[in-house]
Design an enzyme around this catalytic site. Structure first.
Site: not given
Ligand code: CA
Length: 424
Positions: A134, A141, A150, A207, A241, A248, A261, A357
Site C-alpha cells: 500500500d 491525503h 502531527r 479509504e 482499504d 492506527q 489496517k 487514499t
Molecule cells: Ca491505505
C-alpha cells in the site's frame, strides 16, 4: 495493436446506456455460474462471457494459449502469459462480439453455454495475491492526515516529496466486493488517558483507493525502470482499504500500520486492463523538487478516472460522500513500481499495489471519513437526517470508478461491503 480499443466499434450484445462495460472495456474476472461452475470471464454490458467455454469451442484457435488457461479460479496463469498475449485475447474478444461478426452471434447452441446474465453470477476474487503493498501517494491525503496526527508544521515528513512512501500490507484479508467486513477489536488510547483500552474500534473508516495488479517481474536483485514499468502492469481495480483510526493512531509509531489496517481491504471484481485505459491517460501533477533520476518518468503516466464513495445506512438510501479522481495522485504507478523494485525486490503476477487514499484539493474530494469529518469535528449529514463522524455498524460503503472522454464511457463497476458489528 490495441484494435479492441476502436471507439467506433459496436457490438451485437445489448449494452445499457451509461454502462461501465462497453465493448471497448473487456475487463477480466473470475465468476461462479449455476452455483458450481467456476470460470474466467469478461463482460459486455450486463452479459458475462465464459472464456473457458469460448476457448473450448475453438474461438481462440489462432492464439497460442494453454488449454486450461481459463479453467482456473484466478487470473494468475493468464496474466503470467504476458501482456502481448493478453492483448491478443482482448482484441479477439472485441472481434467476436463486433456487430459485423456473426460467427458466434448466429450460433444459439454456443451462446447458450458462453453467455450468462451477470445478475446470475457470483463474482470471486480475480487474482491470488501473493503480496500486497500500500502506497501513500496522494499529497492532499498525506498533508491532511499529517496535520491531524502531527500538526501543520510536520504535516509532510521530510522524505515524502522524494519517494513514494509505502508499506507491505497483508494479502490474506483482501476480499471481493459483496463480502462484508467485521468491525475490528483492538487497543486504543482514549484521549487524555495514559493507559490503553481494549474493545471494538470506535473510529471505523474507509479509504478510497485504486490498486494495480502486476505481471511477473524480474529476478530477485534486478530492478524495473520507469521506462519498463508499464510492461509489468496488467490492470486495475477499485480498492477500499478499511481502517480503524483509533487502533492506527495508538500503534503506528515507529513501524507504521498494522492491526488498524490488516483486518480487511475490499476490491472490485473486474480487472480493467491498462490497455483499455490507454485513451484516458493524462498529465501527472508537476513534481517539485525534481525526483532522483531513477524516479523520473514521462508526464502522461497518470489516468483520468472519476471516483465516488457512497454510504448506505442499513435499509436506507445511498449518500454520495466523496468525489475524487485518480489523476490527483502525486506519485504515479510507474514511479511506485520503479521505486518498489529499485533495491532488487522481485514482484509476481497477481501482486497488488494500492495507491493510498486518493484525496483531491477540495473538501468534497477527500477519500476517507477521517478527512471528510475532519477527525469527527464536522460530521456528515445523510439524507435520512442521521450524522456520521465515522462508520456505524450496518453502513454499506460503495465505491465506483469510471472514465469518460469523447463520448466513450467505461468503468470498473463497484466495490460494495457492509460493516458488521465486532465479533464477541
Ligand atoms: Ca491505505
Amino acid at each position: 495493436m490495441l484494435t479492441a480499443n476502436d471507439p467506433s466499434r459496436k457490438t451485437w450484445v445489448e449494452v445499457p446506456k451509461g454502462s461501465d462495460f462497453p465493448i471497448q472495456n473487456i475487463p477480466f474476472g473470475v465468476f461462479m455460474a449455476n452455483d458450481d461452475h467456476i470460470s474466467i470471464g469478461t463482460r459486455i454490458g450486463d452479459t458475462a462471457i465464459d472464456l473457458a467455454a469460448l476457448h473450448q469451442l475453438g474461438y481462440f484457435k489462432d492464439i497460442s494459449l494453454p488449454e486450461d488457461v481459463f479453467l482456473q479460479d484466478t487470473l494468475n496463469d493468464f496474466i503470467t502469459l504476458g501482456k502481448p498475449t493478453c492483448r491478443q485475447v482482448r482484441n479477439r474478444i472485441a472481434e467476436i462480439f463486433d456487430a459485423n461478426n456473426s460467427e458466434l452471434k448466429d450460433r444459439e447452441d454456443h451462446k447458450e453455454i458462453i453467455l450468462f446474465p451477470v445478475s446470475e453470477l457470483q463474482m470471486l476474487m480475480p487474482v491470488f495475491i501473493q503480496d500486497y503493498t500500500d502506497f501513500y501517494s496522494s499529497r492532499e491525503h498525506a498533508e491532511n492526515v499529517g496535520i491531524m496526527f502531527r500538526g501543520k508544521e510536520n504535516a509532510l515528513m521530510p522524505n515524502w516529496l522524494h519517494l513514494p512512501v509505502g508499506y507491505h500490507g497483508r494479502s490474506s484479508s483482501i476480499i471481493v466486493s459483496g463480502e462484508d467486513v467485521y468491525r475490528p477489536m483492538g487497543q486504543s488510547l482514549p484521549a487524555g488517558s495514559e493507559t490503553p483500552v481494549y474493545g471494538p474500534s470506535k473510529l471505523m473508516d474507509f479509504e478510497l483507493e485504486m490498486a494495480f495488479i502486476t505481471t511477473d517481474g524480474k529476478h530477485l536483485g534486478e530492478r524495473i525502470s520507469t521506462e519498463e514499468a508499464e510492461d509489468y502492469m496488467f490492470g486495475m481495480v477499485v480498492f477500499n482499504d478499511w481502517s480503524a483510526r483509533d487502533l492506527q493512531k495508538w500503534e503506528y509509531v515507529p513501524l507504521g500500520p498494522f492491526l488498524g489496517k490488516n483486518f480487511g481491504s475490499s476490491i472490485s471484481p473486474w480487472v480493467v486492463t491498462f490497455d483499455a485505459l490507454e485513451p484516458f491517460r493524462t498529465e501527472r501533477p508537476a513534481q517539485n523538487p525534481e525526483p532522483l533520476p531513477y524516479l523520473q518518468c514521462a508526464s502522461n503516466t497518470a489516468y483520468d478516472i472519476n471516483l465516488e464513495v457512497y454510504i448506505q445506512p442499513e435499509g436506507g438510501e445511498e449518500n454520495l460522500v466523496s468525489e475524487s479522481n485518480h489523476k490527483y495522485l502525486y506519485w504515479t504507478m510507474v514511479q511506485q513500481l520503479a521505486h518498489h523494485t529499485v533495491n532488487g525486490c522481485n514482484i509476481n503476477a497477481g501482486d497488488m499495489m494500492a495507491s493510498g487514499t486518493i484525496s483531491g484539493p477540495e473538501p468534497n474530494n477527500y477519500g476517507s471519513m477521517l478527512e471528510l469529518s475532519w477527525r469527527g469535528e464536522k460530521p456528515l449529514k445523510l439524507k435520512d437526517g442521521s450524522e456520521r463522524k465515522f462508520l456505524l455498524d450496518g453502513d454499506t460503503v460503495i465505491m465506483r470508478a469510471y472514465c469518460e472522454k469523447g463520448g466513450l464511457r467505461m468503468g470498473f463497476g463497484e466495490v460494495r461491503s457492509k460493516v458488521l458489528p465486532a465479533k464477541e
